[in-house]
Write a protein that holds these residues in place. Structure first.
Motif, PDB file in Angstrom:
ATOM      1  N   PHE A 113     -16.046  11.356  18.623  1.00  0.00           N
ATOM      2  CA  PHE A 113     -14.935  11.199  19.590  1.00  0.00           C
ATOM      3  C   PHE A 113     -15.385  11.532  21.016  1.00  0.00           C
ATOM      4  CE2 PHE A 113     -13.123  12.715  15.469  1.00  0.00           C
ATOM      5  CZ  PHE A 113     -12.649  11.480  15.035  1.00  0.00           C
ATOM      6  N   GLU A 135      -6.398   8.983  15.687  1.00  0.00           N
ATOM      7  CA  GLU A 135      -5.414   8.376  16.578  1.00  0.00           C
ATOM      8  C   GLU A 135      -3.980   8.669  16.133  1.00  0.00           C
ATOM      9  OE1 GLU A 135      -5.803   4.200  18.980  1.00  0.00           O
ATOM     10  OE2 GLU A 135      -6.661   4.376  16.976  1.00  0.00           O
ATOM     11  N   TRP A 176      -3.971  13.834  21.973  1.00  0.00           N
ATOM     12  CA  TRP A 176      -5.159  13.826  22.824  1.00  0.00           C
ATOM     13  C   TRP A 176      -4.702  13.713  24.282  1.00  0.00           C
ATOM     14  CZ3 TRP A 176      -9.689  14.285  20.037  1.00  0.00           C
ATOM     15  CH2 TRP A 176      -9.593  14.012  18.662  1.00  0.00           C
ATOM     16  N   ALA A 222     -13.489  12.095  24.578  1.00  0.00           N
ATOM     17  CA  ALA A 222     -12.086  12.503  24.399  1.00  0.00           C
ATOM     18  C   ALA A 222     -11.863  13.870  25.034  1.00  0.00           C
ATOM     19  CB  ALA A 222     -11.733  12.544  22.926  1.00  0.00           C
ATOM     20  N   LYS A 273      -6.924  12.662  26.509  1.00  0.00           N
ATOM     21  CA  LYS A 273      -7.620  11.417  26.860  1.00  0.00           C
ATOM     22  C   LYS A 273      -8.295  10.909  25.597  1.00  0.00           C
ATOM     23  CE  LYS A 273     -11.672   9.685  29.403  1.00  0.00           C
ATOM     24  NZ  LYS A 273     -12.540   9.419  28.269  1.00  0.00           N
ATOM     25  N   LYS A 274      -8.224   9.613  25.378  1.00  0.00           N
ATOM     26  CA  LYS A 274      -8.843   9.013  24.184  1.00  0.00           C
ATOM     27  C   LYS A 274     -10.365   8.975  24.363  1.00  0.00           C
ATOM     28  CE  LYS A 274      -7.300   6.953  21.104  1.00  0.00           C
ATOM     29  NZ  LYS A 274      -6.611   5.652  21.152  1.00  0.00           N
ATOM     30  N   TRP A 275     -11.078   8.813  23.263  1.00  0.00           N
ATOM     31  CA  TRP A 275     -12.538   8.784  23.258  1.00  0.00           C
ATOM     32  C   TRP A 275     -13.066   7.451  23.773  1.00  0.00           C
ATOM     33  CZ3 TRP A 275      -9.172  10.007  19.463  1.00  0.00           C
ATOM     34  CH2 TRP A 275      -8.764   8.964  18.609  1.00  0.00           C
TER      35      TRP A 275
END
Length: 635
Positions: A57, A32, A37, A60, A39-41
């Motif tokens: 992840f 993080e 990223w 993501a 899109k986050k996981w």
């Protein structure tokens, strides 16, 4: 702030405990805070070593090149990303800034797209250590193509096997390469390989040595004009965390090489985090790993790990002995290298030469020395420590594999007290286990066993390309719920690990893993050969060298032995590459075998290693009498 940069031993233990107590929270924090990223996981980790299946992840979205290039442009645009040092010291070094590298990668990415390459397509890269190699690798990653780099010392046969196994559509090569005072005809090797590769539609050829090469109409194109005409910007393809980033082949102990598949997100996070800590990299340092990008060391610690950290990484085209044995140290002085990462083979070769080659150069810029490829022997460690590091630059003796994607056991410089020949402590998040023959974990210290890892780490290979069953059988079937490394290790009184070597039929020669089976297959194709067995024996420079025991057919018995030896090595060179040639060839009347027909390599290893007095009980062999004859005529 997460512990991205560990600075003392107490902190190491603190962070290590946190990383194994709650791995998901630990790696989530690292991912993080230190990467971008799209899109986050949805989930940090799901895993099952029985299948085996590992996902980090998950959900993501990212592109690794945005982390290696784009995000550095506002703050490091004019900083040197790649410092190219050519084979010939009289040719000027090239400084490629982050902004220039970004543009070159975008142009190359557009060239690949113009040739019909898209997400998921495989591209074979067979290039010398020139900037185009790093640029091509990153260009593939930019558009979601899967790169398969083949070391440019491999033969046409080895190249075609790898191209066909992963069904590459396009090959990037050069007219040739420099190696010391020699040139190598890479384009000729590619032409020969492609006679058996129907899937390849296009070959892009970079100019390096300016030689005349034949260009096949409709297939072969010069790279430079295409790059010049290409658009200088290219949007990065959105990749899923678990999409494949690259395939890299490693020798198997049986049969064909294994195409290890590494994924985008976990590999990025782990290679970057290990680089930062194990080399204690700081903003203006100049870092040099002497490996070739054809190996995992070059992928993780010349390209992705350094660039993800905004580092200056040196790409060296040459060899340690050209124009003389002072070449490494001349480069250290010239570029004021701070971290230097090389193989024990190179160290041993240089240690045999006069210290004059070292002493004429100023090595005071060095802060960290590294060793990779095989365990470093004590003599080489002390030579390296005393003469190169002057006792002031800690040596990180790193243990890891193509399969692991990043360094697994290693000192952290200025943090971990070092002991010669010991890789010391597991890196953050790595949970090693020593196993006995019965498959039980050996607890406590001052023990030795087979080295396994009992919990997944982000950069582990996800599968073998096209053969998941082989992946399971090779790495997850020997010990329940554990990844088996294939190596033996011991753990000393303070918990330090020392790698004792392969426990299967893979021999490490000059840091290269060579499976015995493909070499034996190659020898056995010789018309005069009936059967062969290969073992390793200790070698002052290479660490191990190859010893071949060969049974001849009747037709071969009358042949001149020296010529036969040359022919056998020539055949190995053509089919596998010169790195697999045999140092010793003994023609034998038979090979020691069990009653079930298995060759007793243990006995051959002892004879090759001049330890023939301790052969143990050979009475149960099918042919015990052959042992005396082999022993009496050993080379």
């Amino acid at each position: 702030m997460s512990n991205y940069h560990i600075k003392h031993l107490e902190e190491y233990y603190q962070v290590y405990r946190k990383s194994v107590r709650d791995p998901e929270a630990f790696w989530e924090e690292i991912a993080e805070e230190h990467f971008v990223w799209r899109k986050k996981w949805d989930k940090v980790l799901s895993w099952d070593f029985k299948k085996p299946e590992v996902k980090w992840f998950e959900g993501a979205r990212l592109n690794i090149t945005e982390n290696c290039l784009d995000r550095h442009l506002p703050t490091r645009g004019t900083k040197t990303a790649i410092l190219f040092e050519p084979n010939d010291p009289s040719e000027e070094a090239q400084h490629i800034t982050y902004r220039q590298l970004h543009e070159k990668v975008c142009r190359m990415a557009n060239v690949l797209k113009d040739q019909g390459i898209g997400k998921g397509d495989r591209v074979c890269v067979y290039l010398p250590m020139i900037p185009e190699l790093a640029i091509t690798v990153l260009a593939c990653a930019r558009i979601g193509a899967i790169h398969s780099v083949v070391f440019a010392g491999f033969s046409s046969n080895a190249l075609s096997t790898r191209i066909n196994d992963s069904d590459c559509k396009l090959v990037v090569t050069s007219d040739g390469s420099y190696r010391g005072s020699k040139t190598i005809d890479l384009k000729g090797i590619v032409d020969s390989a492609l006679k058996d590769c129907p899937g390849v539609k296009t070959v892009l050829v970079a100019k390096r040595i300016g030689s005349e090469v034949s260009m096949k109409s409709g297939r072969d194109l010069w790279l430079e004009p295409l790059v010049e005409d290409a658009y200088a910007d290219c949007n990065a393809e959105l990749m899923e965390a678990e999409d494949p980033l690259f395939i890299l082949y490693t020798s198997g102990s049986t049969g064909k090489p294994k195409g290890m598949v590494h994924s985008c997100a976990g590999y990025m996070v782990y290679s970057a985090y290990t680089f930062k800590n194990i080399f204690q990299y700081k903003e203006d340092d100049i870092y040099w790993c002497t490996a070739d990008i054809g190996w995992i060391t070059g992928h993780s610690y010349i390209v992705y790990g350094p660039l993800a950290n905004g580092a200056t990484t040196v790409m060296f085209e040459g060899v340690p002995s050209y124009p003389d044995f002072g070449r490494f140290w001349e480069v250290v002085q010239k570029h004021k290298i701070n971290q230097f990462y090389t193989a024990p083979t190179a160290i041993r070769a240089l240690a045999k030469e006069s210290l004059d080659f070292v002493e004429k150069y100023d090595l005071s810029s060095l802060k960290v020395l590294g060793s990779v490829g095989e365990p470093i022997n004590e003599e080489a460690w002390h030579w390296y420590n005393n003469n190169i590091g002057k006792g002031k630059s800690p040596i990180v003796d790193t243990w890891w594999q193509t399969e692991t994607g990043g360094i697994m056991i290693s000192p952290i410089p200025y943090v971990t007290p070092t002991t010669p020949t010991y890789a010391t402590l597991p890196f953050i998040g790595i949970q090693p286990a020593l196993m006995d023959e019965e498959g039980k974990e050996i607890k406590g210290n001052q023990v030795d066993g087979r080295l396994c890892i009992k919990f997944p780490w982000p950069s582990m290979a996800r599968t073998i390309w096209g053969d998941h069953d082989r992946y399971r059988d090779t790495y997850f079937s020997a010990y329940e719920n554990k990844y088996f490394t294939g190596d033996g290790a011991l753990r000393d009184a303070v918990g330090y690990y020392r790698i004792t070597g392969r426990v299967d039929d893979v021999i490490i020669v000059s840091g290269h893993n060579l499976g015995t089976a493909p070499i034996e297959d190659s020898i056995n194709e010789h018309p005069a050969v009936a059967e062969s067995a290969i073992v390793g024996f200790p070698h002052d420079v290479k660490g191990n060298a190859l010893y071949g025991f060969i049974i001849l057919k009747e037709t071969g018995e009358s042949r001149d032995r020296d010529n036969l030896r040359k022919e056998v090595n020539q055949q190995i060179t053509e089919q596998i590459g010169p790195i697999a040639k045999l140092d010793k060839i003994q023609f034998v009347p038979g090979l020691p075998k069990t009653r079930s027909g298995k060759i007793m390599r243990r006995i051959l290893r002892k004879i090759a290693g001049k330890d023939a007095e301790n052969l143990g009980d050979i009475s149960t062999l099918l042919n015990p009498e052959v042992v005396k004859e082999i022993k009496d005529n050993a080379l």
